[in-house]
Design a protein around this motif. Structure first.
Motif, short mmCIF file in Angstrom:
data_model
loop_
_atom_site.label_atom_id
_atom_site.label_comp_id
_atom_site.label_asym_id
_atom_site.label_seq_id
_atom_site.Cartn_x
_atom_site.Cartn_y
_atom_site.Cartn_z
N LYS A 33 0.84 -1.21 0.00
CA LYS A 33 0.00 0.00 0.00
C LYS A 33 0.88 1.26 0.00
CE LYS A 33 -3.67 2.14 2.75
NZ LYS A 33 -4.40 2.08 4.04
N ALA A 34 1.95 1.24 0.81
CA ALA A 34 2.83 2.41 0.91
C ALA A 34 3.57 2.68 -0.40
CB ALA A 34 3.82 2.20 2.05
N HIS A 35 3.86 1.64 -1.18
CA HIS A 35 4.61 1.79 -2.43
C HIS A 35 3.72 1.58 -3.66
CE1 HIS A 35 7.76 0.91 0.58
NE2 HIS A 35 8.48 1.75 -0.15
N ALA A 36 2.40 1.66 -3.48
CA ALA A 36 1.45 1.26 -4.53
C ALA A 36 1.68 1.98 -5.87
CB ALA A 36 0.02 1.48 -4.05
N GLU A 37 1.85 3.30 -5.83
CA GLU A 37 1.99 4.03 -7.10
C GLU A 37 3.32 3.72 -7.78
OE1 GLU A 37 -1.84 5.92 -7.36
OE2 GLU A 37 -0.25 5.37 -8.79
N ALA A 38 4.40 3.53 -6.99
CA ALA A 38 5.70 3.17 -7.59
C ALA A 38 5.63 1.78 -8.21
CB ALA A 38 6.80 3.21 -6.52
N ILE A 39 4.93 0.87 -7.52
CA ILE A 39 4.75 -0.49 -8.05
C ILE A 39 3.92 -0.43 -9.33
CG2 ILE A 39 3.53 -2.67 -7.59
CD1 ILE A 39 4.47 -2.30 -4.62
N TYR A 40 2.83 0.34 -9.28
CA TYR A 40 1.97 0.44 -10.46
C TYR A 40 2.74 0.99 -11.66
CZ TYR A 40 -1.55 1.66 -13.80
OH TYR A 40 -2.26 1.73 -14.96
N ALA A 41 3.54 2.03 -11.42
CA ALA A 41 4.27 2.66 -12.53
C ALA A 41 5.17 1.65 -13.26
CB ALA A 41 5.11 3.83 -12.00
N ARG A 42 5.80 0.77 -12.47
CA ARG A 42 6.74 -0.18 -13.09
C ARG A 42 6.04 -1.34 -13.76
NH1 ARG A 42 12.16 0.94 -11.50
NH2 ARG A 42 12.62 -0.36 -13.28
N VAL A 43 4.90 -1.81 -13.22
CA VAL A 43 4.21 -2.90 -13.93
C VAL A 43 3.46 -2.34 -15.14
CG1 VAL A 43 4.06 -4.47 -11.94
CG2 VAL A 43 2.19 -2.87 -12.36
N ALA A 44 3.02 -1.07 -15.05
CA ALA A 44 2.30 -0.46 -16.17
C ALA A 44 3.22 -0.18 -17.37
CB ALA A 44 1.62 0.84 -15.72
N ASP A 45 4.49 0.23 -17.10
CA ASP A 45 5.41 0.46 -18.23
C ASP A 45 6.14 -0.82 -18.65
OD1 ASP A 45 8.17 2.15 -16.44
OD2 ASP A 45 7.62 0.06 -16.54
N GLY A 46 5.84 -1.92 -17.94
CA GLY A 46 6.38 -3.23 -18.33
C GLY A 46 7.82 -3.45 -17.91
N SER A 47 8.40 -2.51 -17.14
CA SER A 47 9.81 -2.69 -16.72
C SER A 47 9.94 -3.66 -15.54
CB SER A 47 10.44 -1.34 -16.38
OG SER A 47 9.79 -0.74 -15.26
N MET A 48 8.78 -3.94 -14.87
CA MET A 48 8.77 -4.94 -13.80
C MET A 48 7.56 -5.85 -13.96
SD MET A 48 11.33 -4.70 -11.73
CE MET A 48 12.68 -3.70 -12.32
N PRO A 49 7.66 -7.09 -13.64
CA PRO A 49 8.82 -7.83 -13.20
C PRO A 49 9.92 -7.84 -14.26
CG PRO A 49 6.84 -9.17 -12.93
CD PRO A 49 6.47 -7.95 -13.74
N CYS A 50 11.17 -7.98 -13.79
CA CYS A 50 12.32 -7.83 -14.69
C CYS A 50 12.32 -8.89 -15.78
CB CYS A 50 13.62 -7.93 -13.89
SG CYS A 50 13.85 -9.56 -13.15
N ASP A 51 11.70 -10.06 -15.55
CA ASP A 51 11.76 -11.16 -16.51
C ASP A 51 10.56 -11.25 -17.43
OD1 ASP A 51 10.61 -13.95 -14.45
OD2 ASP A 51 10.21 -11.80 -14.31
N ALA A 52 9.41 -10.78 -17.01
CA ALA A 52 8.21 -10.93 -17.87
C ALA A 52 7.15 -9.92 -17.47
CB ALA A 52 7.65 -12.34 -17.70
N ALA A 53 6.76 -9.04 -18.41
CA ALA A 53 5.74 -8.03 -18.11
C ALA A 53 4.40 -8.69 -17.78
CB ALA A 53 5.58 -7.10 -19.33
N TRP A 54 3.60 -8.01 -16.92
CA TRP A 54 2.27 -8.49 -16.58
C TRP A 54 1.32 -8.33 -17.76
CZ3 TRP A 54 0.40 -6.27 -11.21
CH2 TRP A 54 1.11 -6.90 -10.18
N PRO A 55 0.34 -9.25 -17.88
CA PRO A 55 -0.73 -9.01 -18.88
C PRO A 55 -1.56 -7.80 -18.46
CG PRO A 55 -1.20 -10.97 -17.55
CD PRO A 55 0.16 -10.50 -17.15
N PRO A 56 -2.17 -7.12 -19.47
CA PRO A 56 -2.91 -5.87 -19.16
C PRO A 56 -4.00 -6.05 -18.10
CG PRO A 56 -2.87 -6.35 -21.54
CD PRO A 56 -2.15 -7.45 -20.87
N GLU A 57 -4.63 -7.24 -18.01
CA GLU A 57 -5.70 -7.43 -17.02
C GLU A 57 -5.15 -7.33 -15.60
OE1 GLU A 57 -5.02 -10.85 -18.92
OE2 GLU A 57 -5.22 -9.18 -20.32
N GLN A 58 -3.94 -7.82 -15.39
CA GLN A 58 -3.34 -7.73 -14.05
C GLN A 58 -3.00 -6.29 -13.71
OE1 GLN A 58 -1.07 -12.07 -13.81
NE2 GLN A 58 -0.10 -10.30 -12.89
N VAL A 59 -2.48 -5.56 -14.72
CA VAL A 59 -2.15 -4.14 -14.49
C VAL A 59 -3.43 -3.38 -14.14
CG1 VAL A 59 -1.19 -2.05 -15.55
CG2 VAL A 59 -0.17 -4.28 -16.07
N ALA A 60 -4.50 -3.68 -14.88
CA ALA A 60 -5.79 -3.00 -14.64
C ALA A 60 -6.35 -3.35 -13.26
CB ALA A 60 -6.78 -3.41 -15.74
#
Ligand code: HEM
Length: 72
Positions: A33-60
């Motif tokens: 919760k404390a890092h939610a926006e930083a986490i969102y930013a990285r999964v939304a731009d696909g830079s995290m997880p480092c090995d495989a980007a999340w599918p759009p449904e997970q980002v949403a």
């Protein structure tokens, strides 16, 4: 409405938790919760997880959880 325990916590693999332990605990509700926006930013731009980007449904789903006020 998505909850952390039912919907968000299962999105994080053990290797994600291990890799990011230096910065925050992806298995811990308060820390995610404390890092939610930083986490969102990285999964939304696909830079995290480092090995495989999340599918759009997970980002949403993460965005929906944050916009709902990060319910536990
Ligand atoms: C869902 C899973 C993950 C999320 C949400 C995530 C999120 C993030 C965030 C927010 C940062 C910036 C932290 C900071 O310095 O403040 C970061 C950095 C980093 N993460 Fe992840 N991460 C994930 C998985 C991984 C995995 C699987 C690896 C590699 C095994 C990894 C490797 C790194 C590395 C090396 C950095 C520092 C360099 C950089 O900023 O790109 N992460 N990650």
């Amino acid at each position: 409405m998505p909850s952390f325990t039912r919907d968000i916590r299962p999105l994080f693999r053990q290797e994600d938790i291990d890799a990011m332990a230096y910065a925050f605990d992806l298995a811990d509700y308060e820390e995610v919760k404390a890092h939610a926006e930083a986490i969102y930013a990285r999964v939304a731009d696909g830079s995290m997880p480092c090995d495989a980007a999340w599918p759009p449904e997970q980002v949403a789903l993460l965005r929906q959880w944050i916009d709902a006020g990060c319910p536990a």
